[in-house]
Design a protein around this motif. Structure first.
Motif, PDB file in Angstrom:
ATOM      1  N   THR A  11      39.760   4.598  77.090  1.00 13.61           N
ATOM      2  CA  THR A  11      39.791   3.204  76.653  1.00 13.61           C
ATOM      3  C   THR A  11      38.397   2.594  76.681  1.00 13.61           C
ATOM      4  OG1 THR A  11      42.067   2.935  77.452  1.00 13.61           O
ATOM      5  CG2 THR A  11      40.789   0.923  77.075  1.00 13.61           C
ATOM      6  N   LEU A  12      37.769   2.598  77.851  1.00 13.13           N
ATOM      7  CA  LEU A  12      36.386   2.134  77.950  1.00 13.13           C
ATOM      8  C   LEU A  12      35.394   3.252  77.655  1.00 13.13           C
ATOM      9  CD1 LEU A  12      36.608  -0.047  81.179  1.00 13.13           C
ATOM     10  CD2 LEU A  12      36.133  -0.898  78.878  1.00 13.13           C
ATOM     11  N   ALA A  13      35.753   4.465  78.056  1.00 14.15           N
ATOM     12  CA  ALA A  13      34.814   5.587  77.929  1.00 14.15           C
ATOM     13  C   ALA A  13      35.533   6.860  77.525  1.00 14.15           C
ATOM     14  CB  ALA A  13      34.078   5.807  79.251  1.00 14.15           C
ATOM     15  N   ASP A  14      34.829   7.696  76.774  1.00 15.21           N
ATOM     16  CA  ASP A  14      35.342   9.018  76.425  1.00 15.21           C
ATOM     17  C   ASP A  14      34.934   9.972  77.535  1.00 15.21           C
ATOM     18  OD1 ASP A  14      36.106  11.431  75.427  1.00 15.21           O
ATOM     19  OD2 ASP A  14      35.127  11.212  73.493  1.00 15.21           O
ATOM     20  N   THR A  15      35.861  10.257  78.418  1.00 12.42           N
ATOM     21  CA  THR A  15      35.613  11.095  79.591  1.00 12.42           C
ATOM     22  C   THR A  15      36.162  12.508  79.432  1.00 12.42           C
ATOM     23  OG1 THR A  15      37.674  10.313  80.594  1.00 12.42           O
ATOM     24  CG2 THR A  15      35.678   9.081  81.130  1.00 12.42           C
ATOM     25  N   SER A  16      36.717  12.819  78.272  1.00 13.01           N
ATOM     26  CA  SER A  16      37.485  14.049  78.113  1.00 13.01           C
ATOM     27  C   SER A  16      36.673  15.316  78.372  1.00 13.01           C
ATOM     28  CB  SER A  16      38.116  14.112  76.717  1.00 13.01           C
ATOM     29  OG  SER A  16      37.128  14.031  75.713  1.00 13.01           O
TER      30      SER A  16
END
Length: 219
Positions: A11-16
């Motif tokens: 949502t806030l960051a692409d952490t995938s």
């Protein structure tokens, strides 16, 4: 005052990519290779550590006891690579500043462990924008239990009856529904256009659009 509550991962960051790397490190440590793909399996990454381990176990056809045995190891690996590849989505910082200027209280409600969420938000340079941050282990309950959202708002100094939840998965949609709160889901996550099937109150395509969108949902 109105409170804008954000999920973190997806949502806030692409952490995938960092999440997948941590899960793959667990399998590599057992000589099982890297069964997970950072792009194709991004949606599973945002579902949490156990979901990633479960998917890897299924692909490899190994005993699912590995899920419990490796979960803490996964968290240790992730803590070491938490911001190697993680990035904020375009426009996040400017949007948060605009919302604050418009009088919104900002908060984060995530099913990421609290300590890891605090670390990541700090590394990304945005922790000080949020009046409160509650993680998966902050309370005895977590999303989709509405109390997780309500307590996030209360600790931020807001009114639970005047909040909007921004997220990216069915968990966020269910949380908002359980709380009877408006829900915005991002259209730039792994689900892409399919996010519409979750029937959120609005879909966000770019953070530049969020202030006006929130004004319509909660005047």
């Amino acid at each position: 005052m109105r409170t804008a509550v954000f999920d973190l991962d997806g949502t806030l960051a692409d952490t995938s990519a960092d999440l997948i790397a941590a899960a793959n490190a667990c399998f590599e440590g057992r000589g099982l290779g890297k069964p997970l793909d950072p792009v194709a399996d991004a949606l599973t990454a945002f579902a949490g550590g156990r979901a990633m381990l479960r998917l890897g176990v299924e692909r490899l056809g190994v005993d699912d006891v590995l899920i419990d045995e490796e979960y803490q190891t996964l968290l240790t690996h992730y803590a070491g690579c938490i911001d190697d590849q993680t990035v904020l989505y375009p426009g996040v910082e400017a949007c948060l500043d605009r919302l604050t200027a418009q009088g919104w209280i900002l908060a984060v409600c995530t099913n990421k462990p609290e300590g890891l969420a605090e670390t990541l938000l700090g590394r990304l340079g945005i922790r000080d924008r949020f009046a409160s941050m509650l993680g998966a282990d902050t309370l005895p309950v977590r999303k989709p239990d509405p109390e997780h959202l309500f307590e996030t708002v209360r600790r931020a100094g807001g009114d639970p009856a005047r909040c909007v939840l921004m997220g990216d998965t069915i968990t966020d949609r269910k949380t908002a529904a359980n709380a009877k709160a408006p829900c915005v889901l991002v259209g730039f996550g792994p689900l892409g256009p399919d996010i519409a099937e979750l029937a959120p109150d609005a879909i966000l395509d770019h953070y530049d659009d969020l202030p006006a969108l929130l004004e319509r949902l909660l005047p």
